[in-house]
Design an enzyme around this catalytic site. Sequence first.
Site, PDB file in Angstrom:
ATOM      1  N   GLY A   4     -12.275 -21.878  12.781  1.00 58.90           N
ATOM      2  CA  GLY A   4     -11.505 -21.743  14.010  1.00 58.90           C
ATOM      3  C   GLY A   4     -11.165 -20.301  14.315  1.00 58.90           C
ATOM      4  O   GLY A   4     -10.610 -19.592  13.471  1.00 58.90           O
TER       5      GLY A   4
ATOM      6  N   GLY B 298      -9.541 -19.489  17.417  1.00 56.15           N
ATOM      7  CA  GLY B 298      -8.786 -19.631  18.657  1.00 56.15           C
ATOM      8  C   GLY B 298      -7.408 -19.037  18.534  1.00 56.15           C
ATOM      9  O   GLY B 298      -7.238 -17.909  18.076  1.00 56.15           O
ATOM     10  N   GLY B 299      -6.375 -19.802  18.944  1.00 60.86           N
ATOM     11  CA  GLY B 299      -5.017 -19.285  18.948  1.00 60.86           C
ATOM     12  C   GLY B 299      -4.550 -18.868  17.569  1.00 60.86           C
ATOM     13  O   GLY B 299      -4.071 -17.750  17.367  1.00 60.86           O
TER      14      GLY B 299
ATOM     15  N   ASN C 253      -7.736 -18.684  27.635  1.00 57.31           N
ATOM     16  CA  ASN C 253      -7.465 -18.262  26.259  1.00 57.31           C
ATOM     17  C   ASN C 253      -6.789 -16.895  26.193  1.00 57.31           C
ATOM     18  O   ASN C 253      -6.160 -16.557  25.182  1.00 57.31           O
ATOM     19  CB  ASN C 253      -8.757 -18.163  25.444  1.00 57.31           C
ATOM     20  N   LEU C 254      -6.933 -16.094  27.247  1.00 53.70           N
ATOM     21  CA  LEU C 254      -6.624 -14.670  27.152  1.00 53.70           C
ATOM     22  C   LEU C 254      -5.137 -14.365  27.003  1.00 53.70           C
ATOM     23  O   LEU C 254      -4.786 -13.272  26.560  1.00 53.70           O
ATOM     24  CB  LEU C 254      -7.183 -13.927  28.374  1.00 53.70           C
TER      25      LEU C 254
ATOM     26  N   ASN D 200      -8.406 -30.104  16.270  1.00 55.05           N
ATOM     27  CA  ASN D 200      -9.093 -31.383  16.405  1.00 55.05           C
ATOM     28  C   ASN D 200      -8.980 -32.185  15.124  1.00 55.05           C
ATOM     29  O   ASN D 200      -9.357 -31.719  14.053  1.00 55.05           O
ATOM     30  CB  ASN D 200     -10.560 -31.110  16.750  1.00 55.05           C
TER      31      ASN D 200
ATOM     32  N   CYS E  57      -3.815 -37.847   3.079  1.00 54.90           N
ATOM     33  CA  CYS E  57      -2.949 -38.689   2.255  1.00 54.90           C
ATOM     34  C   CYS E  57      -1.847 -39.347   3.074  1.00 54.90           C
ATOM     35  O   CYS E  57      -1.333 -40.391   2.699  1.00 54.90           O
ATOM     36  CB  CYS E  57      -2.321 -37.868   1.123  1.00 54.90           C
TER      37      CYS E  57
ATOM     38  N   CYS F 236      -5.911 -52.254  33.056  1.00 51.59           N
ATOM     39  CA  CYS F 236      -5.225 -52.935  34.154  1.00 51.59           C
ATOM     40  C   CYS F 236      -3.992 -52.163  34.600  1.00 51.59           C
ATOM     41  O   CYS F 236      -3.627 -52.173  35.778  1.00 51.59           O
ATOM     42  CB  CYS F 236      -4.863 -54.361  33.758  1.00 51.59           C
TER      43      CYS F 236
ATOM     44  N   CYS G 180      -4.172 -43.393  -0.924  1.00 49.34           N
ATOM     45  CA  CYS G 180      -5.059 -42.705   0.022  1.00 49.34           C
ATOM     46  C   CYS G 180      -6.503 -43.161  -0.166  1.00 49.34           C
ATOM     47  O   CYS G 180      -7.050 -43.078  -1.270  1.00 49.34           O
ATOM     48  CB  CYS G 180      -4.958 -41.199  -0.161  1.00 49.34           C
TER      49      CYS G 180
END
Length: 652
Positions: free
Chosen positions: A19, A21-22, A51-52, A113, A156, A168, A432
């Site tokens: 990652g 990103g942030g 993102n900037l 994610n 876990c 609906c 787990c």
Amino acid sequence: MGSEQQLEVIKSAKVLMVGAGGIGCELLKTLALSGFQDIHIIDMDTIEVSNLNRQFLFRQSHVGQSKAKVAREAVLRFRPNINITPYHANVKGPEFNVDFFKQFNVVLNGLDNLDARRHVNRLCLAADVPLVESGTTGFLGQVTVHVKGKTECYECQPKPTPKSYPVCTITSTPSKFVHCIVWAKDLLFAKLFGDKSQGNDLNVRSSDGASSSENAEDAFERRADEDVEQYGRRIYDHVFGYNIEMALGNEETWKNRNRPKPIYSCDVLPENLSYQNGTLEKDCPNGDSSLVSAMASLGLKNPQDIWSLLENTRIFLEALKLFFVKREKDIGNLIFDKDDQLAVEIVTAAANIRAASFGIPLHSLFEAKGIAGNIVHAVATTNAIIAGLIVIEAIKVLHGDTNRYRMTYCVEHPARKMLLMPVEPFEPNKACYVCSETPLTLEVNTSRSKLRDIVEKIVKNKLGMNLPLIMHGSALLYEVGDDLEEVEVANYEANLEKVLAELPSPVTGGTVLTVEDLQQEFTCSINIKHREEFDEEKEPDGMLLSGWTQPPTTEKDNDPTLANKESTSSAAQTAVVEVDEVEIVLPSVRVDIGGAKRKLSDISSAATSAATGVVDATHSSRKPEEIEDDDNDVVVMIDGGNLGANKKKRVQ
């Protein structure tokens, strides 16, 4: 260990970051400034304008380029002598297998994610490499340490099921603004500008009120003699007027509900006021179609204003007109994008008009965009704090300071005047199914459900397997892979369409299935329990997986005032925060106060406490495989179909 020895351990470490990103931008910067010399980054995303404001390694000129590669270039400008290896790729790709992970001393996650996080967790367990997990959402955040056999793994504690709404409710009986947003985004916008072949409840109505018959007229087809303004008014009258009138014809539906009010364009916007203040004279700067704006055309400037019904009507008609005049070549292939200004405008206006019809409070474009894009606005400072904590824990891991590992939670705690709450990691959970291999139970109608249902809904979606293999005893029922013969592929494809009880090795009540993912080197057992009937509203999959997985969310579970505060087991309590009527669940929050477990929201009233939690986010505006790392600002799935993140958005 002396300071020189400590520095040498850091310099010689080989670190994998997932990652950029942030969290990832802050993390890479902090790793480089802390003395790390060999850093590898995996990120399949490209840089977006949105993102900037918080991913400070990127600039306007970088938009559209690889996050991993640009992050590397930015850091090498002030640390030119270190080795940074970028991979513009999906962490779930076959090249990133267990052997790949084994070469690293520690893995650091900056993902947004859930699916990708589970994948990395399993690879780290298989490779026996320590994992430092992290996540942020607004001012909340957490850093957790996961070491095989010594601490609990990432899975876990169960993660809550993303919020979903029955079809609906969306199509017929909305009661919240989020229902109107889902309707406007996934039904109306998709029908107007997406794949014309798709069908939904807005699709076809004949002049006599019949629906979906052979001779029915498609209301969304623009007639040869219609100009754009006429078409826009007809669509408006159809979806906000005629369809509501048709719904009102079912008296049973409205016995215990407030009746909606049909809205027609002529009642809101007289013919002679149609577009008198609108203009189409402005061209798109630099040819960027995303800069076309109905707000600009109509002189509305503040996205935080709540538009009146008249203003929403004008925005809807103007936006529709702009799509056909300025972006006609895109129509038929469009998918809603939160960064597409015109798309956000028409979805906001449509949702507000529908909300007005059903007596639901209207929202501003700013609020509607947050709901439609599943956004909890990110805070750069939180990302920086969490990145610093990741590095601190990574250094402890490299030194082998097992007794000093801490899981740290960034939460407001006024009573103790503290923002960071460190606690010792928990031991592995013996229940787990991932790290302790505890069997799961699947309730399913084995005479109706197909193997495909098991593969798609359970094995891939709920268990997070990418390349599954399913066995019943010694019989191989399903497998995927590039090395399979054509005959094998054909046999497995044929099995997918068979009901469970009719498979070559029949699956019935009492059957035990073994499910493996060879890439993750992960195996689990599923005990099959035959069940005849399921509640379509509460159990839409037509099956129920239990064991160490989160049970279906109920209204009681989602109501902070009703949530169970008693401590009867080590199971996680669930805290719920509402943002613009979208419920954000903070998974696995466990709080120990004087021996009694309580909700995270109760901590502020305690004089002393030790808390653990997971602030998770799931990206829903894109599919899970498309999102490995980002800005950690998308935190809920609101329609269960994709919201996601299934984008499942995109939860950190």
